[in-house]
Enzyme design. Sequence first.
Site, PDB file in Angstrom:
ATOM      1  N   ASP A 216       1.040  -1.110   0.006  1.00  0.00           N
ATOM      2  CA  ASP A 216      -0.044  -0.074  -0.141  1.00  0.00           C
ATOM      3  C   ASP A 216       1.011   1.175  -0.118  1.00  0.00           C
ATOM      4  O   ASP A 216       1.540   1.598   0.907  1.00  0.00           O
ATOM      5  CB  ASP A 216      -1.037  -0.077   1.206  1.00  0.00           C
ATOM      6  CG  ASP A 216      -1.773   0.895   1.380  1.00  0.00           C
ATOM      7  OD1 ASP A 216      -1.964   1.753   0.227  1.00  0.00           O
ATOM      8  OD2 ASP A 216      -2.761   1.088   2.220  1.00  0.00           O
ATOM      9  N   ASP A 227      -4.034   7.140  -3.858  1.00  0.00           N
ATOM     10  CA  ASP A 227      -3.918   5.990  -2.887  1.00  0.00           C
ATOM     11  C   ASP A 227      -4.203   4.872  -3.474  1.00  0.00           C
ATOM     12  O   ASP A 227      -5.361   4.542  -4.067  1.00  0.00           O
ATOM     13  CB  ASP A 227      -4.570   6.245  -1.682  1.00  0.00           C
ATOM     14  CG  ASP A 227      -4.341   5.378  -0.414  1.00  0.00           C
ATOM     15  OD1 ASP A 227      -3.907   4.700  -0.640  1.00  0.00           O
ATOM     16  OD2 ASP A 227      -5.229   5.479   0.432  1.00  0.00           O
ATOM     17  N   HIS A 296     -12.339   5.593   2.053  1.00  0.00           N
ATOM     18  CA  HIS A 296     -12.175   7.052   2.501  1.00  0.00           C
ATOM     19  C   HIS A 296     -12.129   8.267   1.471  1.00  0.00           C
ATOM     20  O   HIS A 296     -11.540   7.887   0.462  1.00  0.00           O
ATOM     21  CB  HIS A 296     -10.945   7.042   3.618  1.00  0.00           C
ATOM     22  CG  HIS A 296      -9.767   6.893   2.956  1.00  0.00           C
ATOM     23  ND1 HIS A 296      -8.724   7.619   2.501  1.00  0.00           N
ATOM     24  CD2 HIS A 296      -9.021   5.667   2.917  1.00  0.00           C
ATOM     25  CE1 HIS A 296      -7.745   7.147   1.937  1.00  0.00           C
ATOM     26  NE2 HIS A 296      -7.965   5.917   2.316  1.00  0.00           N
ATOM     27  N   HIS A 304      -6.856  10.835   4.674  1.00  0.00           N
ATOM     28  CA  HIS A 304      -8.416  10.542   5.210  1.00  0.00           C
ATOM     29  C   HIS A 304      -9.331  11.930   5.569  1.00  0.00           C
ATOM     30  O   HIS A 304      -9.080  12.386   6.780  1.00  0.00           O
ATOM     31  CB  HIS A 304      -8.252   9.671   6.437  1.00  0.00           C
ATOM     32  CG  HIS A 304      -7.792   8.189   6.291  1.00  0.00           C
ATOM     33  ND1 HIS A 304      -8.622   7.318   6.167  1.00  0.00           N
ATOM     34  CD2 HIS A 304      -6.564   7.994   6.048  1.00  0.00           C
ATOM     35  CE1 HIS A 304      -7.809   6.165   5.886  1.00  0.00           C
ATOM     36  NE2 HIS A 304      -6.672   6.417   5.994  1.00  0.00           N
ATOM     37  N   GLU A 329     -11.151   1.031  -1.080  1.00  0.00           N
ATOM     38  CA  GLU A 329     -10.515  -0.095  -0.532  1.00  0.00           C
ATOM     39  C   GLU A 329     -10.986  -1.097   0.190  1.00  0.00           C
ATOM     40  O   GLU A 329     -12.063  -0.565   0.998  1.00  0.00           O
ATOM     41  CB  GLU A 329      -9.121   0.375   0.126  1.00  0.00           C
ATOM     42  CG  GLU A 329      -9.451   1.110   1.339  1.00  0.00           C
ATOM     43  CD  GLU A 329      -8.313   1.521   2.138  1.00  0.00           C
ATOM     44  OE1 GLU A 329      -7.083   0.676   2.325  1.00  0.00           O
ATOM     45  OE2 GLU A 329      -8.261   2.761   2.779  1.00  0.00           O
ATOM     46  N   GLU A 424      -6.887  -1.791  -3.420  1.00  0.00           N
ATOM     47  CA  GLU A 424      -7.448  -0.275  -3.669  1.00  0.00           C
ATOM     48  C   GLU A 424      -7.176   0.530  -4.702  1.00  0.00           C
ATOM     49  O   GLU A 424      -6.471   0.276  -5.248  1.00  0.00           O
ATOM     50  CB  GLU A 424      -6.739   0.338  -2.477  1.00  0.00           C
ATOM     51  CG  GLU A 424      -7.325   1.847  -2.144  1.00  0.00           C
ATOM     52  CD  GLU A 424      -6.470   2.369  -0.909  1.00  0.00           C
ATOM     53  OE1 GLU A 424      -6.788   3.392  -0.368  1.00  0.00           O
ATOM     54  OE2 GLU A 424      -5.308   2.179  -0.640  1.00  0.00           O
TER      55      GLU A 424
END
Length: 443
Positions: A216, A227, A296, A304, A329, A424
């Site tokens: 990640d 992300d 998120h 976040h 994710e 994700e």
Amino acid sequence: MPTAIEEKLDALSLADKAEETSAQDQAEADDSDNEEEVAADGGADPTAAKKKKKKKPKKKKKAAGAAGEGGVAAAAAGSLKQTSPPTIPVSKLFPNGSYPEGQLEEYRDDNAYRTTSEEKRYLERMELDHYTDLRRAAEVHRQVRRYAQDNIKPGMSMIEITEMIENSVRTLIEENGMESGIAFPTGVSLNHVAAHYTPNAGDTTVLGYDDVMKVDFGTHVNGKIVDSAFTMAFNPQYDQLLAAVKDATNTGVKEAGIDVRLCDIGAAVQEVMESYEVTINGKTHQVKPIRNLNGHSIGPYHIHAGKTVPIVKGGDQTKMEEGELFAIETFGSTGKGYVHEDMECSHYSKAYNAGHVPLRLARAKQLLGTINKTFGTLPFCRRYLDRIGETKYLMALKNLVDNGAVDAHPPLVDVRGSYTAQFEHTLILRPTRKEVLSRGDDY
């Protein structure tokens, strides 16, 4: 007075110069015309034309390199390829600043009109710089993870793996303070550890053949964060676990859209993930979504940003909105499907809305100043502090955490002996359609 031989040499020189600037695809049928032009310019005899014919194989090479800077840019746009390991910044691969779009998906139902709306298209044109930053960050992510997937092997240490990824990101994104760089520490969580594990200095953990590793990492350009995560496993007995989570993530991406309720995405994700079973070491498990881990929303320099995207039913009924950026994710587990904090902490971030925090410890004040200058509100890890020359900072860092200036993010783990997986993607809800920025050929 020049001699006849000198005149002929001058004519040949002029012919060569004219040849270098001519078009590459000039037909051989024009050779007779060229002979007449050369004769008119310098009085050269037909020998010049014959010499020109002999030089034709070199013509394309000269033409390709005779355009100066424009020729270099054209070559970069058309033929420059990434090296392995990656060393060419993506800005050099796309010198015109036009980076590849992500996967485009039209909205459904009441939002289908957006695709043809002139007003919505105008709003998108106003956001072009924003999209360009995101696409540049996404292209870096795709190229780095492709290199990582091809080169990570059992027997490598966790520090080797994270440094391979992070150094590649720094190079391709042309790391430059808060303008571009790594968005958060590279997670390489193993087996029952689902998230927030990256090695601290001195960690000797080595990747094994029977490990399941979640990779990640994030990239950013001007605070616009991409992300994205994937899972690697070398033993084929884990294939169904990975397939379940990948399918669940793709379902979440498909369901996402303007005015979609977050809880509806969670219900769809759970249904898909729980439809899978995996047999590991002779025991069959239903794949469970980890109910206290979520996707998120993402804001500028804020990983976040406030909204959470559940992966189980019964979640928040808040709706997604136009222009928002989301990380979709999902996490699957063969354990309880619930994680708790454990192990040594490595991830930290400055508290986003902390404001001024009074500190008595001078070393803590100095460290907070370094964090503000180097990372801002982007997450960091202890290895990053080591890298910029900070030493003997653990007490000061604990003081910052205790006073609420910095948040600690310890590893999140399910029960020992279980296995977890993660996939994700980052997507943006553009006015006309959604764009899955991080989508690639791999997932």
